[in-house]
Design a protein around this motif. Structure first.
Motif: not given
Ligand code: ARG
Length: 572
Positions: A127-129, A374-379, A385-389, A441-447
């Protein structure tokens, strides 16, 4: 009935008495406190229909309107709005009832059988994001619809069939790992990559893989056994993710693509009898008038390929047919990436034409946008690489641990870990659920990990604050009367009565962000109340009443967050 429904009903009656039939009253919670608690916006449109003066019509409506039991004042405002000020004791009475009830005073509904199909990863890979949003949104919808009183059937329509499984099982055998799939598949991603390398470099291996596919499809027992091992191990990986993510999916909800295999020839047969199939170059195709190609011809959907193979849509037709004929569902909700919207539109259209699903069974594609970096491209990871969930979720817990340790260094480590895991996972889920699912939507840890604004930590903290107040008020009377004097108190109390309306709205629209928005508003109103009205320092009946409001706020926040799949803690 909710207050909103009650007002709607009474205003409809009054409109009819004033001579307007079938004009929608358009009742809403007031947009500003000075407009009271609810506003009626439908009178202007009704006056237009009658060709009369809206203010005069408003007067007639007010004269005919009976809200004596619930409102203290109804005013005509502007060109013909009505502002309704609810009676404080009526609100208090609703609050009291909600507080005494496990379901916060929700009225029973006529239960429907509703399937929520979500998560549905392909089991060949990890499973990935890309699977995150379906899992989170689908789970929230399943929980909410169930809580409202419907009969919910969760379904995980995993991709457990197809040519890849020939390659994967062949590779298990070639590397002699078929007796220890758990070890071989500890990292599914790597296993898949290696199998693919072999497939691409060795024509001999590729042939064997294809042979395995044929054997698999014809039900060869030894290959099926290998396939089952593979699927089983892959599902175990998914379950680790669901567990960490607090997603209520288990093995019992899995019904993979493979389970419809035997139905596929029947689907073709039935489409043919219904006169819907056309042969085109050996393939079996359904042409859809309502979908046009660029040359403005009916679009074709392939049901069976020339070589006899079936497609994604064929399996989905099998699933719909099963869901109607065997499960007798009233409604099916597919929580799947918005990029598949054409597939679902075509699928539903064919199902209706072929009578796999009658009009009485509602079919809905609940789509969602892409999660972006955050670059506005798919995470993706930095290396692309795609990120493992599972890695993403571990990172969430890690970051939350750092945060919790800075904020509350005095707490014991195990407790900080437990809080961090609840906060980290909640942050990821809430960041998703609080936004309109259709937008990217943009994935952002800080917010998402901020304690301010519309975030999980803010809401979880609001809940712990209610609990800490109740803990300090050791002598608090759980049956004390609620009395609303202050205006901030009353606003909070009114918002507390609106929980049911919000849930019903989500059941209809499948937009969980409406619930998130409501909870955020509630937390904000609670904090205003807390600042304006002394709770522990007040006395007697006032103190008792405020503690009751605190208790109901806590209970509503907790229930609402749990319905979003988010855990709360008494201390954080
Ligand atoms: N397994 C598919 C994928 O990963 C999603 C399945 C969606 N559900 C369905 N009934 N087609 O893209």
């Amino acid at each position: 009935m909710t207050i909103l429904q009650l007002i709607n009903q009474r205003v409809s009656v009054a409109l009819a008495a004033a001579g307007v039939a079938d004009a929608p009253p358009v009742v809403q919670p007031a947009s500003k406190a000075e407009f009271g608690d609810y506003q009626v916006n439908g009178i202007m449109a009704a006056a237009k229909q009658l060709k009369c003066n809206p203010r005069e019509l408003a007067q007639k409506v007010v004269a005919a309107l009976d809200l004596n039991d619930i409102a203290e004042k109804v005013e005509i405002a502007g060109p013909g709005f009505l502002n309704i000020h609810l009676a404080a004791d009526y609100i208090a009475q609703r609050n009291q009832a909600a507080l005494q009830d496990d379901k916060l005073g929700l009225a029973p509904v006529a239960p429907q059988r509703i399937m929520v199909e979500y998560s549905s990863p392909n089991l060949a890979k990890e499973m990935h994001v890309g699977h995150l949003r379906s899992s989170i949104i689908g789970d929230a919808l399943a929980r909410i619809i169930e809580f409202v009183g419907h009969d919910v059937i969760r379904a995980n329509h995993v991709g457990d069939w197809g040519t890849q499984f020939g390659m994967l099982t062949a590779y298990l055998v070639e590397t002699q790992q078929q007796d220890k799939p758990d070890i071989a598949l500890a990292d599914l991603e790597t296993f898949y990559r290696n199998a693919k390398i072999r497939f691409d470099e060795s024509p001999e291996f590729a042939d064997r893989a294809r042979d395995y596919v044929v054997k698999l499809q014809s039900g060869d027992a030894s290959i099926l056994k290998l396939w089952r091992q593979f699927v089983d191990t892959s599902l175990t990986h998914c379950e680790a993710v669901y567990h960490k993510l607090n997603v209520s999916l288990g093995r019992e909800h899995v019904r993979g693509e493979s389970s419809y295999n035997d139905d596929l020839p029947v689907i073709v047969q039935e489409l043919r009898s219904a006169g819907l199939l056309t042969e085109n170059d050996g393939a079996q195709v359904v042409y859809l008038e309502a979908f046009r190609t660029q040359e403005d011809k009916p679009m074709g959907v392939i049901i069976q390929k020339k070589d006899g193979g079936y497609l994604y849509t064929t399996t989905d037709l099998g699933a719909i047919r099963y869901r109607y004929h065997t499960l007798h569902l009233d409604r099916v909700i597919y929580v799947v990436d918005a990029r598949q919207s054409q597939h679902f539109a075509q699928l539903f259209s064919i199902s209706r034409q072929a009578h796999f699903a009658p009009d009485s069974m509602q079919l809905e594609h609940v789509g969602f946008g892409v999660m972006m970096g955050e670059d506005g491209k798919p995470f993706k990871t930095r290396s692309g690489d795609t990120i493992k969930l599972i890695d993403l979720l571990k990172e969430a817990e890690q970051r939350a641990y750092t945060l919790v340790s800075t904020r509350s260094p005095e707490l014991p480590e195990t407790e900080r870990h437990a809080i961090a895991s609840a906060v980290g996972i909640a942050a990821v889920k809430y960041a998703d659920l609080s936004k309109n699912r259709l937008s990217d939507y943009i994935f952002n840890w800080d917010s998402m990990l901020s304690f301010e604004g519309n975030t999980a930590p803010y809401l979880q903290y609001a809940y712990t604050r209610t609990q800490s107040l109740l803990r300090k008020a050791t002598d608090y009377d759980q049956h004390a009367a609620i009395v609303l004097n202050d205006s901030t108190e009353k606003q909070l109390a009114v918002a507390l009565t609106q929980f049911e309306d919000v849930l019903q709205n989500v059941v209809e629209s499948c937009y969980p962000h409406h619930l998130a928005q409501y909870l955020y508003q509630l937390a904000t109103l609670f904090s205003r109340f807390y600042e304006a009205c002394p709770i522990l320092k007040s006395e007697g009946a006032v103190r008792a009443s405020r503690l009751q409001l605190t208790a109901l706020s806590g209970k509503t926040l907790q229930t609402g967050l749990n319905l979003l799949g988010i855990q709360v803690m008494d201390i954080m």
